[in-house]
Design a protein around this motif. Sequence first.
Motif, short mmCIF file in Angstrom:
data_model
loop_
_atom_site.label_atom_id
_atom_site.label_comp_id
_atom_site.label_asym_id
_atom_site.label_seq_id
_atom_site.Cartn_x
_atom_site.Cartn_y
_atom_site.Cartn_z
N MET A 240 0.83 -1.20 0.00
CA MET A 240 0.00 0.00 0.00
C MET A 240 0.87 1.26 0.00
SD MET A 240 -2.90 -1.41 2.62
CE MET A 240 -4.02 -0.03 2.52
N THR B 154 -8.14 0.28 -6.70
CA THR B 154 -8.68 1.52 -6.16
C THR B 154 -7.49 2.39 -5.73
OG1 THR B 154 -8.83 0.58 -3.93
CG2 THR B 154 -10.79 0.40 -5.30
N THR C 167 -5.05 4.33 -3.38
CA THR C 167 -4.67 4.09 -1.99
C THR C 167 -4.49 5.42 -1.26
OG1 THR C 167 -3.50 2.11 -2.66
CG2 THR C 167 -3.00 2.97 -0.49
N THR C 168 -5.07 5.50 -0.07
CA THR C 168 -4.93 6.69 0.75
C THR C 168 -4.25 6.33 2.06
OG1 THR C 168 -7.04 6.39 1.89
CG2 THR C 168 -7.09 7.63 -0.20
N GLU D 69 -5.50 6.86 4.86
CA GLU D 69 -6.58 6.28 5.68
C GLU D 69 -6.72 4.78 5.42
OE1 GLU D 69 -7.01 9.14 3.84
OE2 GLU D 69 -6.95 10.53 5.53
N ASP D 70 -6.53 4.37 4.16
CA ASP D 70 -6.58 2.93 3.84
C ASP D 70 -5.47 2.18 4.57
OD1 ASP D 70 -8.74 3.16 1.99
OD2 ASP D 70 -7.34 3.76 0.42
N ARG E 188 -6.41 1.89 8.18
CA ARG E 188 -7.43 0.83 8.38
C ARG E 188 -6.77 -0.54 8.36
NH1 ARG E 188 -10.95 4.46 5.97
NH2 ARG E 188 -10.31 4.02 3.85
N ARG F 66 -14.26 -3.93 4.44
CA ARG F 66 -13.80 -2.69 3.82
C ARG F 66 -12.40 -2.86 3.24
NH1 ARG F 66 -14.39 3.23 6.48
NH2 ARG F 66 -14.29 4.33 4.51
N CYS F 67 -11.52 -3.55 3.97
CA CYS F 67 -10.16 -3.76 3.49
C CYS F 67 -10.14 -4.70 2.28
CB CYS F 67 -9.28 -4.31 4.61
SG CYS F 67 -8.90 -3.09 5.89
N PHE G 132 -11.14 -2.76 -0.67
CA PHE G 132 -10.03 -1.92 -1.10
C PHE G 132 -9.02 -2.72 -1.91
CE2 PHE G 132 -5.59 -1.07 -0.33
CZ PHE G 132 -5.45 0.12 -1.01
#
Length: 156
Positions: A74, A86, A88-89, A91-92, A95, A122-123, A126
């Motif tokens: 990530m 998607t 990657t931020t 915040e990701d 998480r 959610r992960c 992602f």
Amino acid sequence: MPHPDQPLTNDDDNEEEALLDDEEEALLHWATMTVIYAAGYIRILADAIERGDADLQVDPVAWENTMTAVEEVMAEQIRGRLHGPTPTTVEDVERMQRLRSLGSAALSGGERSLEFCPLALRCMEFLFGQDWKRATREAALCARALNQEFHPRSGT
């Protein structure tokens, strides 16, 4: 490159392969395998926690190593060296770190947080995008096979 109406030949494949140097290809392979096994372990652990299984079916060392590696993947996505389904931020990544922590606690016999399963969903979304359900089922099969090969359970 051939005309769009001409069939592809092996020579065309070589053109595409030349687009990645050895280091980039190795990075992509590592990242792909890491994401597959991470999603598999997440799915296995989430399913076991949701069912209330006594045996969570994931080796704690495999969990920790794989989840640490997926966080590195990530980070490479944030740096722009890799691209996933998607964007990657930060915040990701946070998480995923939280998920790793919750999973580690459960695997060490600690609390099985109610937060784990929704966070796992959610992960996984992602990691694989919209088709995460099918992809994580297949990833779980790979992760189970790897876990059994390197962390066999006694008596099985």
